[in-house]
Design a protein around this motif. Structure first.
Motif, PDB file in Angstrom:
ATOM      1  N   SER A 267    -126.444 -72.378 -48.965  1.00 53.76           N
ATOM      2  CA  SER A 267    -126.350 -72.553 -47.574  1.00 53.76           C
ATOM      3  C   SER A 267    -127.321 -72.599 -47.155  1.00 53.76           C
ATOM      4  N   LEU A 268    -127.426 -73.936 -46.947  1.00 54.25           N
ATOM      5  CA  LEU A 268    -128.888 -74.762 -45.897  1.00 54.25           C
ATOM      6  C   LEU A 268    -128.446 -73.587 -44.726  1.00 54.25           C
TER       7      LEU A 268
ATOM      8  N   LEU B   7    -132.170 -71.693 -45.399  1.00 54.98           N
ATOM      9  CA  LEU B   7    -133.659 -72.565 -44.615  1.00 54.98           C
ATOM     10  C   LEU B   7    -132.870 -73.378 -43.329  1.00 54.98           C
ATOM     11  N   PRO B   8    -132.752 -72.340 -42.757  1.00 53.97           N
ATOM     12  CA  PRO B   8    -132.976 -72.557 -41.055  1.00 53.97           C
ATOM     13  C   PRO B   8    -133.053 -73.687 -40.151  1.00 53.97           C
ATOM     14  N   ASP B   9    -134.416 -73.076 -40.740  1.00 52.57           N
ATOM     15  CA  ASP B   9    -135.794 -74.626 -40.046  1.00 52.57           C
ATOM     16  C   ASP B   9    -135.584 -76.050 -40.715  1.00 52.57           C
ATOM     17  N   HIS B  10    -135.019 -76.327 -41.401  1.00 60.64           N
ATOM     18  CA  HIS B  10    -134.883 -77.375 -42.118  1.00 60.64           C
ATOM     19  C   HIS B  10    -134.118 -78.195 -41.699  1.00 60.64           C
ATOM     20  N   TRP B  11    -132.907 -77.610 -41.019  1.00 60.22           N
ATOM     21  CA  TRP B  11    -131.777 -77.843 -40.672  1.00 60.22           C
ATOM     22  C   TRP B  11    -131.672 -77.738 -39.358  1.00 60.22           C
ATOM     23  N   GLY B  12    -132.641 -77.013 -38.205  1.00 57.73           N
ATOM     24  CA  GLY B  12    -132.693 -76.852 -37.022  1.00 57.73           C
ATOM     25  C   GLY B  12    -133.524 -77.661 -36.500  1.00 57.73           C
TER      26      GLY B  12
ATOM     27  N   SER C 261    -121.984 -75.511 -48.155  1.00 57.00           N
ATOM     28  CA  SER C 261    -120.905 -75.236 -46.288  1.00 57.00           C
ATOM     29  C   SER C 261    -119.959 -76.751 -46.277  1.00 57.00           C
ATOM     30  N   CYS C 262    -118.728 -76.131 -45.829  1.00 53.41           N
ATOM     31  CA  CYS C 262    -118.172 -77.523 -44.903  1.00 53.41           C
ATOM     32  C   CYS C 262    -118.450 -77.874 -44.366  1.00 53.41           C
ATOM     33  N   ASP C 263    -120.117 -78.302 -44.416  1.00 53.44           N
ATOM     34  CA  ASP C 263    -119.952 -78.989 -42.867  1.00 53.44           C
ATOM     35  C   ASP C 263    -121.173 -80.746 -43.404  1.00 53.44           C
ATOM     36  N   ALA C 264    -120.841 -81.738 -42.889  1.00 48.54           N
ATOM     37  CA  ALA C 264    -121.739 -82.553 -43.298  1.00 48.54           C
ATOM     38  C   ALA C 264    -123.295 -82.482 -43.020  1.00 48.54           C
ATOM     39  N   ASP C 265    -123.654 -82.095 -42.144  1.00 48.30           N
ATOM     40  CA  ASP C 265    -125.010 -81.079 -42.070  1.00 48.30           C
ATOM     41  C   ASP C 265    -125.812 -80.481 -43.221  1.00 48.30           C
ATOM     42  N   GLY C 266    -124.842 -80.168 -44.070  1.00 45.50           N
ATOM     43  CA  GLY C 266    -126.001 -79.292 -44.898  1.00 45.50           C
ATOM     44  C   GLY C 266    -126.237 -80.717 -45.974  1.00 45.50           C
TER      45      GLY C 266
ATOM     46  N   HIS D 251    -122.998 -69.331 -41.668  1.00 42.35           N
ATOM     47  CA  HIS D 251    -121.896 -70.416 -41.581  1.00 42.35           C
ATOM     48  C   HIS D 251    -121.048 -70.394 -42.893  1.00 42.35           C
ATOM     49  N   ASN D 252    -119.505 -70.363 -42.354  1.00 37.85           N
ATOM     50  CA  ASN D 252    -118.645 -70.587 -42.973  1.00 37.85           C
ATOM     51  C   ASN D 252    -118.574 -69.106 -43.821  1.00 37.85           C
ATOM     52  N   ILE D 253    -118.998 -68.167 -42.676  1.00 36.22           N
ATOM     53  CA  ILE D 253    -119.063 -66.041 -43.534  1.00 36.22           C
ATOM     54  C   ILE D 253    -119.490 -66.050 -44.898  1.00 36.22           C
ATOM     55  N   ILE D 254    -120.530 -67.527 -44.748  1.00 37.44           N
ATOM     56  CA  ILE D 254    -121.583 -66.957 -45.953  1.00 37.44           C
ATOM     57  C   ILE D 254    -122.649 -66.266 -46.010  1.00 37.44           C
ATOM     58  N   GLY D 255    -122.880 -65.641 -46.666  1.00 37.33           N
ATOM     59  CA  GLY D 255    -123.940 -63.932 -46.294  1.00 37.33           C
ATOM     60  C   GLY D 255    -125.311 -64.230 -46.856  1.00 37.33           C
ATOM     61  N   ARG D 256    -126.112 -63.508 -46.695  1.00 36.75           N
ATOM     62  CA  ARG D 256    -127.038 -63.740 -47.335  1.00 36.75           C
ATOM     63  C   ARG D 256    -127.288 -63.882 -48.827  1.00 36.75           C
TER      64      ARG D 256
END
Length: 566
Positions: free
Chosen positions: A389-390, A394-399, A426-431, A468-473
């Motif tokens: 999950s991005l 990699l939250p900084d890449h998305w954010g 992830s169920c998201d087009a931003d991934g 996001h999507n309840i996908i954990g560490r």
């Protein structure tokens, strides 16, 4: 297509820590002078044998420690070269990476080399975490906004022998200090955080204005606490694009330091905060070099202090990103790989034919078989769906669009590349992973795509991550290559479904009872032992997709395991 994943020869990149061997495998280096190497694929294979699944983050303790040593050595050389009379100390900001393994690695290294090492915290939670593993000899600098409970906790720790410095972030903290001084003796040291001397977000949100500092020093003098002021703090941001900002900031800090010395005789430390960035793209810009950074700071301090005939204070920096980022690598695997069919590329479609289909005049087979219809540009052939999950990893890449170098773990090639789009699960087009120009297509230097490595993920990513999507560490792997004979690997499994459901207020046991009731109501029978076992195995598993089938017993392994390799 230009190589926009990285702009260098990857075979010898990221020295001395990583490079490719003659078998085209990405290796980590270790040992004296980093002359020994080990393929990351070998480490990942050993982790899998112990029940650890991909995606996983490989954390290399010896790299974290070497980065800190290099930072101290760079400042030591600059201090000698410029005859600086003060000392340098690191104040590690735990918000960058608060994992206990990282904090212990830094503390152990400092103890082993007799270095003065400090922690910087910005909340009560962070203060508690530091107190749980540090020793009184490690100074704790408390920044951030504070309430009375924060001050009471810090003062108690100081009473018990810890050296704690409370840095005033807002002028209203003076009232809290006044109330506390009326109830108990003040044991903590105090400091002022000054607003940066240029117009940016830090100058708006953080610190005291010059007027605030003038008023605060007078107020503390009236409370007979001016002698508790020991530190001046000023932070102008991280991942700075130019060290000219640092030089100008030092000039202002030195002037303020000189003005405060009469009222605050024990003011002996200046904390510059962060600023030292990481060269994520191997541009060889000098601002990312530890030696250049240290020389810039010491040279500027020496000049301005000597000009004003002021004593040389202890200099601190909070170079957390520079110390931790390079030590962690995220390993991900493709879940699906799709190569488009080799068809004639069309950049437009037949509107009349599509209209016939929409009106029901032709069927789907007629539409698809038409050579005049194309909905996608197929020139770029590969699409990969990666099992991660991005938003989590990699939250900084998305954010904020931070680029992380992407390298193949195996099958590296200097001549051949594969152009592809990279999607997460992830169920998201931003991934979608983008190259450093923001393009959806990236170029990977390899002959075959297997495992991929996102480099330099050791700073901030774990703390900013989203479930996001309840996908954990992901699975976390601590790797100790500091010993001569053994590679010690400690595996912490990814968050399981039970923990994730509980985190959001769902009751897994209640779910099991509901399944049992539904079985008895609809089927007139109870769940079988195998069906119950499937449910419990699921709860102890993790939400990342299992590309390779593993024995069911592996999901019941202990949460942490340690193995030796070599």
């Amino acid at each position: 297509m230009e190589n926009n994943v990285f702009s260098f020869n990857a075979r010898n990149t990221f020295q001395p820590y990583f490079s490719y061997d003659h078998d085209q495998q990405l290796c980590v280096h270790y040992g004296q002078s980093f002359t020994q190497s080990m393929p990351l694929a070998k480490i990942v294979d050993e982790v899998a044998k112990q029940g650890g699944n991909k995606p996983c983050v490989l954390n290399f303790k010896h790299i974290t420690q070497d980065r800190m040593l290099c930072l101290y050595q760079s400042f030591a050389k600059a201090i000698e070269d410029y005859r600086y009379q003060g000392a340098y100390q690191l104040a590690y900001p735990i918000k960058v990476n608060p994992n206990a393994s990282v904090m212990r690695a830094l503390k152990e290294c400092a103890d082993r080399h007799d270095l003065v090492f400090n922690f910087e915290v910005g909340s009560k939670s962070e203060l508690l975490s530091v107190l749980s593993l540090t020793a009184p000899r490690n100074r704790i600098i408390c920044n951030g906004f504070k309430d009375k409970a924060f001050y009471q906790l810090a003062n108690l720790a100081a009473k018990l022998g810890f050296e704690v410095i409370m840095v005033l972030e807002h002028i209203d903290e003076l009232q809290v200090i006044k109330e506390l001084s009326q109830e108990a003796e003040i044991y903590v040291g105090l400091g002022f955080r000054t607003k940066p001397f240029h117009d940016d977000l830090h100058s708006v949100k953080f610190g005291l204005s010059l007027r605030d500092i003038y008023d605060a020093s007078g107020a503390l003098k009236d409370l007979a606490l001016a002698d508790r002021v020991v530190l001046l703090h000023g932070h102008i941001g991280s991942q700075l694009k130019s060290l000219h900002q640092v030089e100008r900031h030092i000039n202002m800090m030195v002037c303020l330091y000189g003005n405060l010395l009469n009222d605050c005789p024990n003011l002996t430390m200046i904390d510059l905060g962060g600023g030292l960035g990481i060269d994520y793209e191997e541009t060889e810009n000098p601002r990312f070099q530890l030696s250049y950074y240290a020389e810039t700071i010491i040279k500027s301090f020496s000049y301005h202090l000597d000009l004003l005939k002021l004593p040389h204070p202890v200099i601190m920096t909070e170079s957390g990103r520079a110390v931790t980022a390079m030590s962690s690598v995220l390993i991900v695997s493709p879940l699906y790989q799709t190569a488009e069919r080799n068809i004639t590329v069309q950049t437009s479609y037949d509107e009349s034919l599509q209209a016939c289909w929409l009106n029901g005049e032709i069927n789907l087979a007629d539409l698809v078989e038409s050579t005049s219809v194309s909905y996608l540009d197929d020139q770029k052939s590969y699409k990969l769906w990666l099992n991660f999950s991005l938003f989590q990893s990699l939250p900084d890449h998305w954010g904020i669009g931070q680029h992380f170098p992407l390298l193949p773990v195996t099958h590296y090639s200097e001549e051949k590349t594969i152009d592809c789009q990279l999607f997460d699960i992830s169920c998201d087009a931003d991934g979608v992973f983008k190259d450093k120009t923001g393009d959806d297509y990236v170029r990977i230097p390899c002959t075959e795509i297997n495992d991929l490595a996102f480099m330099f993920v050791g700073a901030y990513q774990d703390m900013l991550s989203s479930k996001h999507n309840i996908i954990g560490r992901t699975t976390a792997v601590e790797i100790d290559l500091s010993t001569e004979d053994d590679c010690v690997i400690s595996v912490e499994q990814a968050e399981d479904y039970h923990a994730l459901l509980c985190h959001y207020g769902h009751n897994p046991l209640q779910l099991m009872s509901q399944f049992q009731r539904l079985a008895e109501f609809h089927l007139d029978e109870s769940l079988t032992a195998d069906e119950q076992g499937l449910f419990y195995a699921m709860l102890s598993g993790n939400p990342y997709l299992q590309i390779e089938s593993t024995p069911c017993s592996q999901s019941l392994l202990l949460n942490r395991r340690a193995i030796k390799l070599l």
